[in-house]
Design an enzyme around this catalytic site. Structure first.
Site, mmCIF file in Angstrom:
data_model
loop_
_atom_site.group_PDB
_atom_site.id
_atom_site.type_symbol
_atom_site.label_atom_id
_atom_site.label_comp_id
_atom_site.label_asym_id
_atom_site.label_seq_id
_atom_site.Cartn_x
_atom_site.Cartn_y
_atom_site.Cartn_z
ATOM 1 N N ASP A 13 0.813 -1.223 0.000
ATOM 2 C CA ASP A 13 0.000 0.000 0.000
ATOM 3 C C ASP A 13 0.843 1.268 0.000
ATOM 4 O OD1 ASP A 13 -2.228 -1.646 0.134
ATOM 5 O OD2 ASP A 13 -2.172 -1.687 2.331
ATOM 6 N N LYS A 16 1.856 2.040 -5.156
ATOM 7 C CA LYS A 16 2.339 1.438 -6.414
ATOM 8 C C LYS A 16 1.398 1.751 -7.573
ATOM 9 C CE LYS A 16 2.255 -2.548 -4.344
ATOM 10 N NZ LYS A 16 2.093 -2.205 -2.920
ATOM 11 N N GLY A 17 0.085 1.695 -7.287
ATOM 12 C CA GLY A 17 -0.901 1.948 -8.349
ATOM 13 C C GLY A 17 -0.699 3.315 -8.972
ATOM 14 N N ASN A 38 -5.610 -10.075 -3.699
ATOM 15 C CA ASN A 38 -5.289 -9.534 -2.366
ATOM 16 C C ASN A 38 -4.784 -8.094 -2.506
ATOM 17 O OD1 ASN A 38 -3.018 -10.540 -3.676
ATOM 18 N ND2 ASN A 38 -2.036 -11.343 -1.849
ATOM 19 N N ALA A 39 -4.236 -7.761 -3.668
ATOM 20 C CA ALA A 39 -3.719 -6.408 -3.917
ATOM 21 C C ALA A 39 -4.862 -5.429 -4.127
ATOM 22 C CB ALA A 39 -2.830 -6.419 -5.159
ATOM 23 N N GLY A 40 -4.619 -4.182 -3.782
ATOM 24 C CA GLY A 40 -5.563 -3.105 -4.087
ATOM 25 C C GLY A 40 -4.734 -1.899 -4.486
ATOM 26 N N HIS A 41 -4.700 -1.598 -5.768
ATOM 27 C CA HIS A 41 -3.863 -0.511 -6.283
ATOM 28 C C HIS A 41 -4.764 0.633 -6.736
ATOM 29 C CE1 HIS A 41 -0.565 -3.712 -7.250
ATOM 30 N NE2 HIS A 41 -0.801 -3.570 -5.962
ATOM 31 N N THR A 42 -4.660 1.753 -6.039
ATOM 32 C CA THR A 42 -5.573 2.862 -6.299
ATOM 33 C C THR A 42 -4.973 3.867 -7.274
ATOM 34 O OG1 THR A 42 -6.131 2.643 -3.977
ATOM 35 C CG2 THR A 42 -7.045 4.561 -5.121
ATOM 36 N N GLN A 223 1.846 -6.217 -3.273
ATOM 37 C CA GLN A 223 2.317 -6.341 -1.888
ATOM 38 C C GLN A 223 3.617 -5.544 -1.702
ATOM 39 O OE1 GLN A 223 1.128 -9.658 -3.388
ATOM 40 N NE2 GLN A 223 -0.742 -8.636 -2.792
ATOM 41 N N GLY A 301 -10.829 -2.883 3.202
ATOM 42 C CA GLY A 301 -11.372 -1.783 4.004
ATOM 43 C C GLY A 301 -10.882 -1.784 5.447
ATOM 44 N N ARG A 302 -9.982 -2.720 5.793
ATOM 45 C CA ARG A 302 -9.490 -2.761 7.183
ATOM 46 C C ARG A 302 -8.626 -1.535 7.475
ATOM 47 N NH1 ARG A 302 -6.380 -8.364 7.412
ATOM 48 N NH2 ARG A 302 -5.883 -7.749 5.293
ATOM 49 N N PRO A 303 -8.694 -1.005 8.719
ATOM 50 C CA PRO A 303 -7.789 0.100 9.043
ATOM 51 C C PRO A 303 -6.344 -0.390 8.991
ATOM 52 C CG PRO A 303 -9.138 -0.532 10.951
ATOM 53 C CD PRO A 303 -9.569 -1.393 9.812
ATOM 54 N N ASP A 332 2.835 14.664 1.772
ATOM 55 C CA ASP A 332 1.859 15.675 2.237
ATOM 56 C C ASP A 332 1.181 15.278 3.552
ATOM 57 O OD1 ASP A 332 0.844 13.709 0.188
ATOM 58 O OD2 ASP A 332 -1.082 14.391 1.007
HETATM 59 P P1 GDP Z 1 -0.740 0.355 -3.532
HETATM 60 O O1 GDP Z 1 -1.380 -0.904 -3.059
HETATM 61 O O2 GDP Z 1 0.721 0.370 -3.278
HETATM 62 O O3 GDP Z 1 -1.092 0.684 -4.946
HETATM 63 O O4 GDP Z 1 -1.364 1.537 -2.630
HETATM 64 P P2 GDP Z 1 -2.914 1.714 -2.234
HETATM 65 O O5 GDP Z 1 -3.674 2.179 -3.408
HETATM 66 O O6 GDP Z 1 -3.404 0.502 -1.527
HETATM 67 O O7 GDP Z 1 -2.789 2.832 -1.116
HETATM 68 C C1 GDP Z 1 -2.257 4.082 -1.377
HETATM 69 C C2 GDP Z 1 -3.326 5.154 -1.065
HETATM 70 O O8 GDP Z 1 -2.720 6.409 -0.930
HETATM 71 C C3 GDP Z 1 -4.357 5.294 -2.168
HETATM 72 O O9 GDP Z 1 -5.585 5.657 -1.585
HETATM 73 C C4 GDP Z 1 -3.814 6.450 -2.997
HETATM 74 O O10 GDP Z 1 -4.826 7.163 -3.690
HETATM 75 C C5 GDP Z 1 -3.201 7.305 -1.925
HETATM 76 N N1 GDP Z 1 -2.019 8.083 -2.324
HETATM 77 C C6 GDP Z 1 -1.022 7.735 -3.181
HETATM 78 N N2 GDP Z 1 -0.051 8.666 -3.187
HETATM 79 C C7 GDP Z 1 -0.446 9.626 -2.320
HETATM 80 C C8 GDP Z 1 0.143 10.850 -1.867
HETATM 81 O O11 GDP Z 1 1.226 11.218 -2.246
HETATM 82 N N3 GDP Z 1 -0.541 11.576 -0.939
HETATM 83 C C9 GDP Z 1 -1.756 11.172 -0.469
HETATM 84 N N4 GDP Z 1 -2.347 11.929 0.446
HETATM 85 N N5 GDP Z 1 -2.338 10.023 -0.870
HETATM 86 C C10 GDP Z 1 -1.695 9.267 -1.772
HETATM 87 P P1 IMO Z 2 -1.001 -4.170 -2.210
HETATM 88 O O1 IMO Z 2 -0.537 -4.729 -3.533
HETATM 89 C C1 IMO Z 2 -1.053 -4.654 2.120
HETATM 90 C C2 IMO Z 2 -1.156 -8.784 3.626
HETATM 91 C C3 IMO Z 2 -2.409 -9.195 4.365
HETATM 92 C C4 IMO Z 2 -1.825 -10.195 5.347
HETATM 93 C C5 IMO Z 2 -0.736 -10.872 4.521
HETATM 94 C C6 IMO Z 2 -1.159 -12.206 3.915
HETATM 95 O O2 IMO Z 2 -2.267 -3.399 -2.286
HETATM 96 O O3 IMO Z 2 0.112 -3.454 -1.554
HETATM 97 P P2 IMO Z 2 -2.759 -12.844 1.904
HETATM 98 O O4 IMO Z 2 -4.224 -12.599 1.693
HETATM 99 O O5 IMO Z 2 -1.896 -12.286 0.840
HETATM 100 O O6 IMO Z 2 -2.463 -14.304 2.169
HETATM 101 O O7 IMO Z 2 -2.420 -12.073 3.287
HETATM 102 O O8 IMO Z 2 -0.409 -9.974 3.476
HETATM 103 N N1 IMO Z 2 -1.398 -8.229 2.271
HETATM 104 C C7 IMO Z 2 -1.317 -6.926 1.967
HETATM 105 N N2 IMO Z 2 -1.099 -5.847 2.756
HETATM 106 N N3 IMO Z 2 -1.199 -4.504 0.789
HETATM 107 C C8 IMO Z 2 -1.393 -5.574 -0.022
HETATM 108 O O9 IMO Z 2 -1.375 -5.477 -1.356
HETATM 109 C C9 IMO Z 2 -1.509 -6.852 0.574
HETATM 110 N N4 IMO Z 2 -1.726 -8.095 0.096
HETATM 111 C C10 IMO Z 2 -1.640 -8.921 1.133
HETATM 112 O O10 IMO Z 2 -3.012 -8.091 5.016
HETATM 113 O O11 IMO Z 2 -1.179 -9.505 6.397
HETATM 114 MG MG MG Z 3 -2.903 -1.534 -1.798
#
Ligand code: GDP
Ligand code: IMO
Ligand code: MG
Length: 433
Positions: A13, A16-17, A38-42, A223, A301-303, A332
């Site tokens: 998180d 990367k997205g 399992n990934a979530g790339h925003t 990840q 959606g977990r914190p 920021d």
């Molecule tokens: P990823 O899994 O590595 O692609 O990252 P996620 O999408 O799970 O989480 C990154 C979150 O931070 C997303 O909600 C992005 O929209 C947000 N984000 C990315 N870069 C920035 C930044 O520079 N500042 C802020 N405030 N949010 C960012």
């Molecule tokens: P992105 O690509 C953050 C974590 C899970 C758990 C562990 C194993 O969005 O960065 P799994 O379901 O893969 O067997 O869970 O890995 N995990 C992530 N944490 N970002 C992710 O993906 C994750 N994908 C898996 O929370 O601790």
């Molecule tokens: Mg993510």
């Protein structure tokens, strides 16, 4: 030749997205090499927000071809839903998205086993995303998995599934979890999975042809380094090779064709799920970072747990992945923080550690050694030029470079594509030519 791998330098998180979306127009192909939904790339583009789970973030650029490699595990329902969601947002995937015939499938019994095992572990659980990722990779290693290419031979796939469901039911019944109805499961699964057929390709032949033609590939990691099955905080990891080496095996791309590595690191640290996290802040500063950084899982959606930047982690990631540069994201979020701490070493059992220790149990005993820096107390969100950053923010960036042992080539100052600093004459700027 320009083939660059993008890797999470922490526990996922990191952004990367967003970074892949920015780099994608400068590459011909964007390929995922491990993990699953399992990934979530925003990616945020103006008012629109896309959350990609399986499909490479390059899909948002019309000219970009996208590939899901053999190292990825695919839940057909998740795949079809994501294609449909993109279609509703005006993004068409067919014709420019391809899936490896060698990628393994996530079956309904994998998801059931993931859930049942996590429940049985109770408070010691991994905190997985409950998407069946671990059990799917187990079957791959045990040589009983179903692969995407098996969908071209439905009778064979049916037989394999029936056998695996029998075995899964034995385990599920021993845990007291609901059993799988074999025939219903097989029919429903194949009905969904056969929709993948038009996407199936020999992806290693495809990616190597692209490279041979002198085109460029962006390799999108999911990840992060600390969740890598070998190098992460085992057993609190995911079940795939998230580090740079995984890009070679996960795509069938010779390692010598990977010409660059970019690590994505947040200006602080987050983690979702269980496992040690030395710089975790359980106080009001941690709660502040969570709120200000909107740190809630993009998939579940977990914190997210929050803490200060851990230079031990990022330095380890620089070493393991050979990072040419870091993209430092979410700068920021620290804008209003009075004093910023960075962990430079660990103290453990009376010793000062400069390198990542072995094992989650040892890491759980490590106390961070902090260096404190003055905050900048100035708005950086939306800044696009390095020289426009306040001096204290530039000092922070320089210190991160020194402590982590590589350059910061990109700085993200907000979730939007445009809220980004590309530093001149450094690797990221070079890759954007
Ligand atoms: P990823 O899994 O590595 O692609 O990252 P996620 O999408 O799970 O989480 C990154 C979150 O931070 C997303 O909600 C992005 O929209 C947000 N984000 C990315 N870069 C920035 C930044 O520079 N500042 C802020 N405030 N949010 C960012
Ligand atoms: P992105 O690509 C953050 C974590 C899970 C758990 C562990 C194993 O969005 O960065 P799994 O379901 O893969 O067997 O869970 O890995 N995990 C992530 N944490 N970002 C992710 O993906 C994750 N994908 C898996 O929370 O601790
Ligand atoms: Mg993510």
């Amino acid at each position: 030749m320009k083939n660059v791998v993008v890797i999470g330098a922490q526990w996922g998180d990191e952004g990367k997205g967003k970074v892949v979306d920015i780099l994608a127009p400068f590459f011909d192909l964007v390929a995922r090499y491990q993990g699953g939904h399992n990934a979530g790339h925003t990616v945020r583009i103006g008012e629109r927000k896309f959350v990609l789970h399986l499909i490479p973030s390059g899909i948002l650029h019309d000219d970009c071809q996208c590939l899901i490699g053999n190292g990825v595990v695919i839940d057909p329902h998740a795949f079809n839903s994501e294609i449909e969601e993109l279609r509703l947002l005006g993004v068409e995937s067919q014709g420019r998205l391809f899936v490896s015939s060698r990628a393994h499938l996530i079956l309904p019994y994998h998801t059931a086993l993931d859930r049942a095992r996590e429940q049985r572990l109770g408070t010691n659980n991994v905190g997985t995303t409950l998407r069946g990722i671990g059990p799917a990779y187990e079957d791959k290693a045990a040589r009983i998995g179903l692969r995407v290419g098996d969908l071209l031979y439905p009778d064979l796939a049916r037989d394999k599934m029936r056998k695996n469901i029998d075995d899964a039911n034995l385990e599920l019944s021993s845990i007291g979890a609901p059993l799988i109805e074999a025939e219903k499961c097989v029919d429903e699964f194949l009905n969904e999975a056969l929709q993948l057929k038009p996407f199936i390709r020999d992806s290693s032949a495809m990616i190597n042809a692209v490279v041979r033609d002198g085109k460029s590939v962006l390799l999108e990691g999911a990840q992060g380094t600390m969740l890598d099955v070998d190098h992460g905080t085992y057993p609190f990891v995911t079940s795939s090779s998230a580090t740079a080496g995984g890009a070679a095996t996960g795509l069938g791309l010779p390692p010598r064709h990977i010409t660059g590595a970019l690590g994505i690191a947040k200006a602080y640290t987050t983690r979702v799920g269980g496992g040690p996290f030395p710089t975790e802040l359980l106080d009001e500063t941690g709660a502040y970072l969570q709120k200000r950084g909107n740190e809630y899982g993009a998939s579940t959606g977990r914190p997210r747990r929050t803490g200060w930047l851990d230079a031990m982690v990022v330095r380890y990631s620089v070493m393991l992945n050979g990072l040419d540069a870091i993209a430092l994201t979410k700068l920021d979020v620290l804008d209003d923080v009075e004093e910023i701490k960075v962990c430079t070493a660990y103290r453990c059992r009376g010793e000062l550690l400069q390198d990542m220790p072995y094992g989650a149990n040892v890491l759980a005993e490590c106390e961070p050694v902090y260096e404190t820096m003055a905050g900048w107390k100035t708005k950086t969100s939306g800044v696009t030029e390095y020289d426009d950053l306040p001096a204290a923010a530039r000092d922070y960036v320089s210190r991160v470079e020194e402590l982590c042992g590589t350059v910061v080539g990109m700085i993200s100052t907000g979730p939007e594509r445009t809220e980004t600093i590309i530093r001149k004459d450094l690797p990221v700027a070079e890759w954007m030519k």
